[in-house]
Design a protein around this motif. Structure first.
Motif, PDB file in Angstrom:
ATOM      1  N   GLY A 184       3.141  10.920  -6.012  1.00 18.02           N
ATOM      2  CA  GLY A 184       4.040  11.971  -6.483  1.00 18.02           C
ATOM      3  C   GLY A 184       5.771  11.848  -5.597  1.00 18.02           C
ATOM      4  O   GLY A 184       6.024  12.999  -5.471  1.00 18.02           O
ATOM      5  N   PHE A 185       5.419  11.123  -4.133  1.00 19.48           N
ATOM      6  CA  PHE A 185       6.968  11.205  -3.768  1.00 19.48           C
ATOM      7  C   PHE A 185       7.676  11.020  -4.094  1.00 19.48           C
ATOM      8  O   PHE A 185       8.920  11.521  -3.336  1.00 19.48           O
ATOM      9  N   ARG A 186       7.779  10.048  -4.557  1.00 19.02           N
ATOM     10  CA  ARG A 186       9.424   9.332  -5.819  1.00 19.02           C
ATOM     11  C   ARG A 186       9.384   8.941  -6.706  1.00 19.02           C
ATOM     12  O   ARG A 186       7.853   8.875  -6.709  1.00 19.02           O
ATOM     13  N   PRO A 187      10.033   8.936  -7.441  1.00 21.99           N
ATOM     14  CA  PRO A 187       9.885   8.994  -8.867  1.00 21.99           C
ATOM     15  C   PRO A 187       9.740   7.221  -8.867  1.00 21.99           C
ATOM     16  O   PRO A 187       9.920   6.636  -8.193  1.00 21.99           O
ATOM     17  N   PRO A 188       8.738   6.588 -10.246  1.00 18.58           N
ATOM     18  CA  PRO A 188       8.045   5.547  -9.784  1.00 18.58           C
ATOM     19  C   PRO A 188       9.524   4.254 -10.499  1.00 18.58           C
ATOM     20  O   PRO A 188      10.068   4.751 -11.208  1.00 18.58           O
ATOM     21  N   ASN A 189       8.846   3.061  -9.682  1.00 18.30           N
ATOM     22  CA  ASN A 189       9.939   2.365 -10.281  1.00 18.30           C
ATOM     23  C   ASN A 189       9.036   1.722 -11.579  1.00 18.30           C
ATOM     24  O   ASN A 189       7.947   1.488 -11.952  1.00 18.30           O
ATOM     25  N   PRO A 190       9.714   1.276 -13.236  1.00 13.96           N
ATOM     26  CA  PRO A 190       8.510   0.696 -13.991  1.00 13.96           C
ATOM     27  C   PRO A 190       8.308  -0.361 -13.583  1.00 13.96           C
ATOM     28  O   PRO A 190       6.387  -0.486 -14.344  1.00 13.96           O
ATOM     29  N   ARG A 191       8.772  -1.369 -12.857  1.00 15.64           N
ATOM     30  CA  ARG A 191       7.979  -2.463 -13.138  1.00 15.64           C
ATOM     31  C   ARG A 191       7.026  -2.043 -12.045  1.00 15.64           C
ATOM     32  O   ARG A 191       5.855  -3.025 -11.937  1.00 15.64           O
ATOM     33  N   HIS A 192       6.716  -1.170 -11.205  1.00 15.68           N
ATOM     34  CA  HIS A 192       5.543  -1.100 -10.307  1.00 15.68           C
ATOM     35  C   HIS A 192       4.249  -0.602 -10.874  1.00 15.68           C
ATOM     36  O   HIS A 192       3.081  -0.953 -11.396  1.00 15.68           O
TER      37      HIS A 192
ATOM     38  N   GLU B  71       1.031  -1.011   0.277  1.00 14.29           N
ATOM     39  CA  GLU B  71      -0.022   0.308  -0.067  1.00 14.29           C
ATOM     40  C   GLU B  71       1.318   1.294  -0.214  1.00 14.29           C
ATOM     41  O   GLU B  71       0.776   2.508  -0.430  1.00 14.29           O
ATOM     42  N   PRO B  72       1.684   1.203   0.838  1.00 14.75           N
ATOM     43  CA  PRO B  72       2.814   2.985   0.922  1.00 14.75           C
ATOM     44  C   PRO B  72       3.529   3.162  -0.177  1.00 14.75           C
ATOM     45  O   PRO B  72       3.731   4.283  -1.236  1.00 14.75           O
ATOM     46  N   THR B  73       3.883   1.787  -1.382  1.00 12.29           N
ATOM     47  CA  THR B  73       4.206   1.948  -2.988  1.00 12.29           C
ATOM     48  C   THR B  73       3.144   2.667  -3.616  1.00 12.29           C
ATOM     49  O   THR B  73       3.380   3.590  -4.303  1.00 12.29           O
ATOM     50  N   ILE B  74       1.807   2.012  -3.437  1.00 10.34           N
ATOM     51  CA  ILE B  74       1.031   3.079  -4.207  1.00 10.34           C
ATOM     52  C   ILE B  74       0.674   4.309  -4.035  1.00 10.34           C
ATOM     53  O   ILE B  74       0.349   5.132  -4.517  1.00 10.34           O
ATOM     54  N   ILE B  75       1.041   4.369  -2.399  1.00 14.00           N
ATOM     55  CA  ILE B  75       0.495   6.152  -2.350  1.00 14.00           C
ATOM     56  C   ILE B  75       1.554   7.074  -2.428  1.00 14.00           C
ATOM     57  O   ILE B  75       1.413   8.233  -2.829  1.00 14.00           O
ATOM     58  N   GLU B  76       2.488   6.222  -2.400  1.00 13.71           N
ATOM     59  CA  GLU B  76       4.066   7.264  -3.029  1.00 13.71           C
ATOM     60  C   GLU B  76       3.964   7.750  -4.688  1.00 13.71           C
ATOM     61  O   GLU B  76       4.253   8.311  -5.041  1.00 13.71           O
ATOM     62  N   PHE B  77       3.627   6.413  -5.475  1.00 12.21           N
ATOM     63  CA  PHE B  77       3.059   6.461  -6.176  1.00 12.21           C
ATOM     64  C   PHE B  77       2.272   8.117  -6.766  1.00 12.21           C
ATOM     65  O   PHE B  77       2.270   9.017  -7.555  1.00 12.21           O
ATOM     66  N   GLU B  78       0.710   7.612  -6.191  1.00 10.77           N
ATOM     67  CA  GLU B  78      -0.199   8.407  -6.668  1.00 10.77           C
ATOM     68  C   GLU B  78      -0.251   9.890  -6.275  1.00 10.77           C
ATOM     69  O   GLU B  78      -0.498  10.831  -7.114  1.00 10.77           O
TER      70      GLU B  78
END
Length: 99
Positions: A43-51, A34-41
């Motif tokens: 814009g807290f950090r550059p997204p990992n292309p695989r994610h 869930e933190p990965t989704i939150i950070e992506f949505e």
């Protein structure tokens, strides 16, 4: 990067809204945290292309179509709220397994 891998945080939020999915549900469907989704949505950090690819695939598996205008959820004539019914079933299963 393949255009199929492109997805913005705003598009993710819009697609989740169309499916009535929580961030937790998207994370489970994409096999991410869930933190990965939150950070992506947010814009807290550059997204990992695989994610990004995993998130987009989860949406496409659920029927979301990404166009230049944004995400959409086309419905066939015989389909009347199948995603919403599926979402309720998923919530019931989660409630049964909760501690």
């Amino acid at each position: 990067m393949d255009s199929r891998d492109l997805l913005t945080g705003e598009q993710s939020k819009a697609a989740r809204a169309l499916l009535n999915w929580s961030r937790v549900r998207l994370a489970a469907k994409a096999d991410l945290s869930e933190p990965t989704i939150i950070e992506f949505e947010n814009g807290f950090r550059p997204p990992n292309p695989r994610h990004i690819a995993a998130i987009r695939q989860a949406f496409e598996d659920a029927g979301i179509v990404f166009t230049l205008e944004g995400p959409s959820l086309p419905r066939s004539e015989g389909q009347n709220g199948g995603h919403q019914r599926d979402n309720r079933t998923w919530r019931r299963r989660q409630t049964k397994h909760a501690p």
